[in-house]
Scaffold this active site. Structure first.
Site, mmCIF file in Angstrom:
data_model
loop_
_atom_site.group_PDB
_atom_site.id
_atom_site.type_symbol
_atom_site.label_atom_id
_atom_site.label_comp_id
_atom_site.label_asym_id
_atom_site.label_seq_id
_atom_site.Cartn_x
_atom_site.Cartn_y
_atom_site.Cartn_z
ATOM 1 N N ARG A 20 34.033 33.658 44.019
ATOM 2 C CA ARG A 20 34.028 33.108 45.374
ATOM 3 C C ARG A 20 34.739 34.045 46.348
ATOM 4 N NH1 ARG A 20 32.331 27.745 45.625
ATOM 5 N NH2 ARG A 20 31.995 26.814 43.556
ATOM 6 N N ASP A 83 29.839 30.434 31.289
ATOM 7 C CA ASP A 83 30.382 29.078 31.287
ATOM 8 C C ASP A 83 31.555 29.069 30.325
ATOM 9 O OD1 ASP A 83 31.010 26.423 31.098
ATOM 10 O OD2 ASP A 83 29.074 25.783 30.276
ATOM 11 N N VAL A 84 32.772 29.050 30.859
ATOM 12 C CA VAL A 84 33.937 29.158 29.984
ATOM 13 C C VAL A 84 34.141 27.914 29.131
ATOM 14 C CG1 VAL A 84 35.115 30.785 31.511
ATOM 15 C CG2 VAL A 84 35.547 28.317 31.761
ATOM 16 N N SER A 166 48.591 25.010 38.235
ATOM 17 C CA SER A 166 48.796 24.501 39.590
ATOM 18 C C SER A 166 50.063 23.675 39.603
ATOM 19 C CB SER A 166 47.609 23.637 40.023
ATOM 20 O OG SER A 166 47.900 22.920 41.215
ATOM 21 N N TYR A 179 42.418 16.395 37.623
ATOM 22 C CA TYR A 179 42.915 17.742 37.909
ATOM 23 C C TYR A 179 44.339 17.908 37.396
ATOM 24 C CZ TYR A 179 44.288 21.830 40.687
ATOM 25 O OH TYR A 179 44.744 23.052 41.099
ATOM 26 N N ALA A 181 46.026 16.220 35.119
ATOM 27 C CA ALA A 181 46.110 16.180 33.658
ATOM 28 C C ALA A 181 45.637 17.491 33.049
ATOM 29 C CB ALA A 181 45.290 15.011 33.113
#
Length: 274
Positions: A20, A83-84, A166, A179, A181
């Site tokens: 991105r 696709d990880v 994060s 998110y 968790a």
């Protein structure tokens, strides 16, 4: 006297989620290249019709555009659609990396699920949205670390794995359960891997960004973000992707050789004791 970061010249770095235009992944890939690394960078193969308006206006080409930036710095680049969350996809990425460069030295697990539909109370959270967040953010980090960690052990020359978590994984705020968790899981995974891989000279750390100026801020109005920053960030401003990337580059360098198992906040002071 300035301190020069060392240990990154001619190293091979893999950065997931780097496609991105306004993103932490792009900044990490470019800054690692600036530090001397050749870079493998992954994206999801987004449909150009779904690019945001600023990417369309810039003629953005996802990971191919970032690869061009890496090459412009005199380093080699390998863009890969991956696709990880897929074990097969991650193994194919490892195979492609070794075929192109023969080794790996730094792995940055940055890929993350898009936010939006997950920002609801737990009682209203769709199971598929929950599964997607866990699959990309946590399962993907696990799969990448497992595959590339095995290779780092085989090489027997140390290495560095850096997981992008994060502060959300520490704050665990309302309407962010999936998110939060997933990102808390990344921090726990980081700690366990550091204890397992340290004897091989492999360091594992996490970086926990706070409010950072990327496309992920677009879901709130500028006024709403300004109010949040004023209320919560002692430094009084959002961070930049480059500031997060600089922390990643440091953690990958020789100067961070005695740092492992940490989850560092890069957040303008929002969290100061966790």
């Amino acid at each position: 006297m300035s301190v020069e970061l060392t240990g990154l010249a001619d190293r091979i770095a893999v950065v997931s989620g780097a496609g991105r235009m306004r993103s932490i992944g792009r900044a990490i890939a470019v800054e690692l290249a600036r530090a001397g690394c050749d870079v493998v960078l992954t994206g999801t193969g987004r449909d150009p019709d779904r690019y945001p308006d600023d990417e369309k206006a810039a003629g953005w080409r996802d990971v191919d555009s970032v690869a061009d930036e890496v090459r412009a710095l005199g380093r080699r680049a390998l863009p890969v659609i991956c696709d990880v969350a897929s074990p097969e996809g991650v193994e194919e990425l490892l195979t492609a990396t070794l075929a192109e460069f023969g080794r790996v030295d730094v792995v940055v697990n940055n890929a993350a699920a898009s936010r939006g539909a997950d920002r609801v109370p737990v009682t209203e959270l769709d199971i598929g949205i929950w599964d997607q967040a866990i699959a990309v953010n946590l399962r993907g980090t696990f799969l990448m670390s497992r595959a590339f960690g095995r290779r780092l052990i085989e090489q027997d020359q140390g290495g560095s794995i850096i997981n992008i978590s994060s502060i959300g994984g520490k704050l665990s705020g309302p309407r962010t359960a999936a998110y939060s968790a997933s990102k808390a899981g990344v921090q726990s995974l980081t700690s366990s891997m550091a204890k397992e891989l340290g004897s091989h000279g492999i360091r594992v750390n996490a970086v926990c960004p706070g409010v950072t100026d990327t496309g992920r801020l677009d879901d709130w109005s500028p006024d709403a973000w300004a109010a949040y920053v004023t209320a919560n960030l002692p430094l009084g401003r959002v961070g930049t992707a480059q500031e997060v990337a600089s922390t990643v580059v440091f953690l990958a360098s020789d100067q961070a050789a005695w740092i492992t198992g940490q989850s560092w906040n890069v957040d303008g002071g929002q969290l100061t004791v966790r």
